[in-house]
Scaffold this active site. Structure first.
Site, PDB file in Angstrom:
ATOM      1  N   THR A   1      33.243 -60.971  56.228  1.00  0.00           N
ATOM      2  CA  THR A   1      32.445 -62.203  56.153  1.00  0.00           C
ATOM      3  C   THR A   1      31.246 -62.211  57.096  1.00  0.00           C
ATOM      4  OG1 THR A   1      33.899 -63.148  57.816  1.00  0.00           O
ATOM      5  CG2 THR A   1      34.433 -63.615  55.505  1.00  0.00           C
TER       6      THR A   1
ATOM      7  N   GLN B   1      13.801 -55.155  68.676  1.00  0.00           N
ATOM      8  CA  GLN B   1      15.030 -55.446  67.952  1.00  0.00           C
ATOM      9  C   GLN B   1      14.963 -56.792  67.242  1.00  0.00           C
ATOM     10  OE1 GLN B   1      17.595 -55.272  71.448  1.00  0.00           O
ATOM     11  NE2 GLN B   1      18.430 -53.355  70.688  1.00  0.00           N
TER      12      GLN B   1
ATOM     13  N   HIS C   1      14.930 -53.272  62.725  1.00  0.00           N
ATOM     14  CA  HIS C   1      14.576 -52.822  64.068  1.00  0.00           C
ATOM     15  C   HIS C   1      13.394 -51.856  63.980  1.00  0.00           C
ATOM     16  CE1 HIS C   1      17.916 -54.865  65.626  1.00  0.00           C
ATOM     17  NE2 HIS C   1      18.638 -53.891  66.136  1.00  0.00           N
TER      18      HIS C   1
ATOM     19  N   ARG D   1      41.303 -67.493  61.434  1.00  0.00           N
ATOM     20  CA  ARG D   1      40.625 -68.782  61.360  1.00  0.00           C
ATOM     21  C   ARG D   1      41.571 -69.971  61.298  1.00  0.00           C
ATOM     22  NH1 ARG D   1      35.512 -69.378  62.833  1.00  0.00           N
ATOM     23  NH2 ARG D   1      34.406 -67.469  62.320  1.00  0.00           N
TER      24      ARG D   1
ATOM     25  N   GLY E   1      20.362 -58.279  64.887  1.00  0.00           N
ATOM     26  CA  GLY E   1      21.042 -57.208  65.601  1.00  0.00           C
ATOM     27  C   GLY E   1      21.768 -57.704  66.830  1.00  0.00           C
TER      28      GLY E   1
ATOM     29  N   CYS F   1      22.796 -50.110  66.276  1.00  0.00           N
ATOM     30  CA  CYS F   1      21.706 -50.204  65.305  1.00  0.00           C
ATOM     31  C   CYS F   1      20.397 -49.640  65.844  1.00  0.00           C
ATOM     32  CB  CYS F   1      21.515 -51.643  64.839  1.00  0.00           C
ATOM     33  SG  CYS F   1      21.698 -52.904  66.097  1.00  0.00           S
TER      34      CYS F   1
ATOM     35  N   ARG G   1      13.760 -57.913  72.346  1.00  0.00           N
ATOM     36  CA  ARG G   1      14.084 -58.684  71.142  1.00  0.00           C
ATOM     37  C   ARG G   1      12.808 -59.337  70.629  1.00  0.00           C
ATOM     38  NH1 ARG G   1      18.829 -57.922  68.758  1.00  0.00           N
ATOM     39  NH2 ARG G   1      19.853 -58.150  70.773  1.00  0.00           N
TER      40      ARG G   1
HETATM   41  N1  LIG Z   1      24.285 -56.891  63.454  1.00  0.00           N
HETATM   42  C1  LIG Z   1      23.904 -55.621  63.558  1.00  0.00           C
HETATM   43  O1  LIG Z   1      22.714 -55.281  63.359  1.00  0.00           O
HETATM   44  C2  LIG Z   1      24.912 -54.558  63.927  1.00  0.00           C
HETATM   45  C3  LIG Z   1      24.500 -53.225  63.904  1.00  0.00           C
HETATM   46  C4  LIG Z   1      25.392 -52.205  64.307  1.00  0.00           C
HETATM   47  C5  LIG Z   1      26.659 -52.556  64.693  1.00  0.00           C
HETATM   48  N2  LIG Z   1      27.036 -53.860  64.711  1.00  0.00           N
HETATM   49  C6  LIG Z   1      28.396 -54.168  65.121  1.00  0.00           C
HETATM   50  O2  LIG Z   1      29.112 -54.522  63.945  1.00  0.00           O
HETATM   51  C7  LIG Z   1      30.120 -55.484  64.286  1.00  0.00           C
HETATM   52  C8  LIG Z   1      29.934 -56.721  63.393  1.00  0.00           C
HETATM   53  O3  LIG Z   1      28.652 -57.293  63.680  1.00  0.00           O
HETATM   54  P1  LIG Z   1      28.080 -58.521  62.845  1.00  0.00           P
HETATM   55  O4  LIG Z   1      26.665 -58.622  63.289  1.00  0.00           O
HETATM   56  O5  LIG Z   1      28.400 -58.399  61.414  1.00  0.00           O
HETATM   57  O6  LIG Z   1      28.923 -59.754  63.494  1.00  0.00           O
HETATM   58  P2  LIG Z   1      29.266 -61.171  62.838  1.00  0.00           P
HETATM   59  O7  LIG Z   1      28.193 -61.571  61.873  1.00  0.00           O
HETATM   60  O8  LIG Z   1      29.599 -62.072  63.954  1.00  0.00           O
HETATM   61  O9  LIG Z   1      30.612 -60.885  62.020  1.00  0.00           O
HETATM   62  C9  LIG Z   1      31.844 -60.668  62.679  1.00  0.00           C
HETATM   63  C10 LIG Z   1      32.932 -60.403  61.674  1.00  0.00           C
HETATM   64  O10 LIG Z   1      34.146 -60.136  62.392  1.00  0.00           O
HETATM   65  C11 LIG Z   1      35.163 -61.022  61.925  1.00  0.00           C
HETATM   66  N3  LIG Z   1      36.070 -61.366  63.000  1.00  0.00           N
HETATM   67  C12 LIG Z   1      35.795 -62.017  64.162  1.00  0.00           C
HETATM   68  N4  LIG Z   1      36.913 -62.157  64.896  1.00  0.00           N
HETATM   69  C13 LIG Z   1      37.926 -61.584  64.183  1.00  0.00           C
HETATM   70  C14 LIG Z   1      39.321 -61.419  64.403  1.00  0.00           C
HETATM   71  N5  LIG Z   1      39.901 -61.857  65.519  1.00  0.00           N
HETATM   72  N6  LIG Z   1      40.030 -60.793  63.459  1.00  0.00           N
HETATM   73  C15 LIG Z   1      39.447 -60.334  62.333  1.00  0.00           C
HETATM   74  N7  LIG Z   1      38.145 -60.466  62.062  1.00  0.00           N
HETATM   75  C16 LIG Z   1      37.394 -61.089  62.986  1.00  0.00           C
HETATM   76  C17 LIG Z   1      34.423 -62.230  61.425  1.00  0.00           C
HETATM   77  O11 LIG Z   1      35.243 -62.935  60.507  1.00  0.00           O
HETATM   78  P3  LIG Z   1      35.295 -64.535  60.463  1.00  0.00           P
HETATM   79  O12 LIG Z   1      34.336 -64.962  59.398  1.00  0.00           O
HETATM   80  O13 LIG Z   1      36.712 -64.806  60.126  1.00  0.00           O
HETATM   81  O14 LIG Z   1      34.921 -65.009  61.831  1.00  0.00           O
HETATM   82  C18 LIG Z   1      33.218 -61.580  60.743  1.00  0.00           C
HETATM   83  O15 LIG Z   1      33.577 -61.090  59.488  1.00  0.00           O
HETATM   84  C19 LIG Z   1      29.947 -55.781  65.774  1.00  0.00           C
HETATM   85  O16 LIG Z   1      30.811 -54.969  66.526  1.00  0.00           O
HETATM   86  C20 LIG Z   1      28.518 -55.367  66.041  1.00  0.00           C
HETATM   87  O17 LIG Z   1      28.309 -54.982  67.389  1.00  0.00           O
HETATM   88  C21 LIG Z   1      26.194 -54.873  64.312  1.00  0.00           C
END
Ligand SMILES: NC(=O)c1ccc[n+]([C@@H]2O[C@H](COP(=O)([O-])OP(=O)(O)OC[C@H]3O[C@@H](n4cnc5c(N)ncnc54)[C@H](OP(=O)(O)O)[C@@H]3O)[C@@H](O)[C@H]2O)c1
Ligand SMILES: NC(=O)c1ccc[n+]([C@@H]2O[C@H](COP(=O)([O-])OP(=O)(O)OC[C@H]3O[C@@H](n4cnc5c(N)ncnc54)[C@H](OP(=O)(O)O)[C@@H]3O)[C@@H](O)[C@H]2O)c1
Lengths: 365, 365
Positions: free
Chosen positions: B13, B171, B272, B41, B175, B144, B265
């Site tokens: 999600t 960035q 990026h 949740r 990100g 990223c 940022r």
């Molecule tokens: N954004 C980027 O550009 C990017 C790039 C490279 C790597 N990353 C890494 O990828 C990961 C995800 O990033 P994102 O930007 O997609 O974050 P995000 O939008 O906050 O999404 C987080 C996801 O993790 C789930 N989650 C949170 N707590 C959880 C739990 N206790 N158990 C199971 N699922 C849980 C959330 O589900 P709910 O809907 O249930 O909360 C949601 O699906 C992070 O580690 C981030 O550092 C991100």
């Protein structure tokens, strides 16, 4: 007692000119007459369509008085002691020598004379002495990107000897060629993208939303960054990048300095930021670097990121100094430092530096 | 015929998760069951106040079908062959080893395992071979910012031998730690500053307009740039800057590589950009550098600035490759190059790289 010198502000209606008029109101008043000049503007439009600019007279406020803005002409330059040129390159190229011939010392913010060996390129904190020798009667002020970084870099160079500089500048919209056009174009673009929450997620969607309204930029600036500013230079560099290199070399009197510069336009109204990687000839103790930056005139050290203290353009706009933060050892190399500088491109980047030069010239007239 | 492998998408999600579901719909279908997982949740809010998230079931669309989203649990990980972890660091740190113990190969996009010597850090175009040895059953995908630059840098390194890297990353908002929060915060801020044409001209005016609405950022991002992202690292670097250095060293197997990284940022939703200065061990003929970049998998060379051809985040968002432009000789040094790279931080910067790893793992299962 000699009368106070007459100052001409050529380009009083522009982005830099408007800031200059504010500064003249707040700086110690060393001037007698202040004469405001701009283009003749024979627009041909009926005054109703072009109220402030066509035919009739324009005025602007300086030192609390409303002054008429005169058309730039030979007569309008008669009797001027110091002339601040805040106009496009080609206007400066034509008119600055005329003003000098009439006896004025010209301080020019355009790029027209910055590479002329007979025109000193001056940053008062860094190479004030250079302003004393001016064979053509003209002193040039560097570009806004060079000015954002040079006072901090120059103060470190004085102690450690600069060896190599790698910089990426994040340039604000009002630094583009004609400053007011840049700021207006950014604002117009932000209006076009506002409220469209899907923008910035599909290839080219921002470009389509902005359409032809790119203003002086080579693409959409809202929700974007543009790795190109100025005109094509040699070998793939932009003119802005060449200027940072060439102006830094001239000001520091290091004609062979190794400089890599990248200029990126960012959606900020006013305030240039520069990410700096600098290598020196001698070891740079970190605490001594902090001390130098904290005590150099024209520089403010603002450096405690964990507490949220680092310079940003939106915080330093409207202020005079170059703000330095993120000062840190680079590459575990005792001769290398990284840091981040922000400065107002219309103030230290243009109007302030020119006024500082003019004030120092007056002191020696 | 063996049945097709079962894939779990943990964090389906989130910002990265949503992009992953789109990609799974469009990539060649190598998967049997695709199981979507997210947090339990137990929000406690009445469903009316938290319709999509509280109590009842959530669904998401993948491969054209609406799938229920399950709460992450030990049972939900039963029978999984490959698990994509797209969740915050602490969730990955706890649950990835559990999934691996249950027999899944985990591909993790968080930072939890990127420095673990028993977890390979993989970019398929650059070090695909590393994914084959995975003592803990986990493969990590880089951050990223590293992913934006590494494919281009890696392809040049393979021929010329990388010696030194100075990068400034611009960035995008999405990100930031939790991607959806970053993008939403930027949009909310742009709404707050829209139409206020005086903003961006006085010290701190943008900061006041944005107020407490900074979201995950350490200050206002609209009409601004912020030279800080992540948490404080050692010696004045941010965690994001340390990651770029450490991940680049690991992926290229150059543990002592000289890297200077600055992460800034910028008010861009997704995409990026990295300004790169690279020095190599051997001379780099410019035409050969162009040829390598034009033919490397995962890289698109887009480089004719005079014609307006350079990558920008708003143009490359939603696309898979790393786009490279502004390739030029640096410092008149035959061993040095400058260039500019843009890539979608949610695609190559996260979802795509993880999916590429997963697909390569499946091919060897
Ligand atoms: N954004 C980027 O550009 C990017 C790039 C490279 C790597 N990353 C890494 O990828 C990961 C995800 O990033 P994102 O930007 O997609 O974050 P995000 O939008 O906050 O999404 C987080 C996801 O993790 C789930 N989650 C949170 N707590 C959880 C739990 N206790 N158990 C199971 N699922 C849980 C959330 O589900 P709910 O809907 O249930 O909360 C949601 O699906 C992070 O580690 C981030 O550092 C991100
Ligand atoms: N913007 C920056 O950050 C910055 C920084 C450093 C240096 N500079 C340099 O400073 C100069 C002014 O920049 P700006 O941003 O203030 O530009 P601007 O906003 O476009 O203003 C240009 C000024 O020049 C006047 N002008 C134009 N054509 C003229 C002519 N034929 N005769 C007399 N005056 C004429 C204009 O008067 P009208 O109102 O009559 O057109 C206006 O006052 C440029 O050379 C620029 O490169 C700018």
């Amino acid at each position: 007692m000699t009368p106070k010198p007459t100052l001409a502000v050529v380009g009083a209606t522009g982005a830099v000119g408007s800031v200059m008029l504010q500064m003249l109101t707040h700086h110690a008043d060393v001037w007698g007459e202040i004469r405001l000049l701009a283009s003749p503007r024979p627009s041909g439009l009926p005054p109703a369509l072009d109220a402030t600019r066509a035919g009739g007279s324009r005025t602007a406020s300086v030192r609390g008085e409303e002054c008429e803005i005169l058309a730039l002409s030979e007569e309008a330059l008669e009797g001027v002691d110091v002339a601040l040129f805040l106009v496009p390159d080609e206007v400066a190229a034509r008119w600055a020598p005329i003003a000098a011939t009439k006896g004025a010392v010209v301080v020019d913010t355009s790029a027209a004379f910055r590479a002329d060996p007979d025109v000193p390129l001056v940053v008062p904190e860094t190479n004030a002495h250079a302003a004393r020798v001016r064979p053509r009667g003209i002193v040039a002020s560097p570009g806004c990107t060079t000015l954002a970084l040079i006072v901090a870099v120059g103060s470190l160079h004085a102690e450690f000897g600069l060896d190599e500089l790698v910089v990426t500048a994040q340039q604000a919209a009002s630094g583009a060629g004609a400053g007011q056009d840049g700021a207006e174009a950014l604002r117009a673009q932000l209006g076009l993208v506002a409220g469209h929450d899907d923008l910035g997620t599909h290839p080219g969607d921002v470009r389509r939303a902005v359409g032809e309204n790119t203003g002086p930029f080579p693409g959409p600036l809202a929700l974007n960054v543009l790795p190109w500013s100025g005109t094509p230079g040699a070998d793939g560099a932009s003119s802005e990048e060449e200027r940072v290199r060439d102006e830094t070399r001239r000001i520091l009197a290091l004609p062979a300095l190794r400089v890599a510069a990248t200029c990126v336009r960012v959606p900020v109204v006013t305030g240039h930021s520069v990410s700096v990687h600098a290598r020196f000839e001698r070891p740079v103790p970190l605490d001594r670097a902090h001390e130098i930056l904290a005590t150099s005139p024209g520089v403010v050290l603002y450096d405690d990121p964990a507490a949220g203290d680092f310079p940003t353009p939106a915080d330093v706009v409207g202020t005079d100094p170059a703000w330095v933060g993120r000062v840190r050892r680079s590459m575990d190399d005792e001769r290398a430092l990284d840091f981040f500088v922000c400065a107002d491109n219309l103030r230290k980047g243009a109007a302030l530096n020119a006024l500082q030069i003019a004030e120092s010239v007056v002191a020696t007239l």
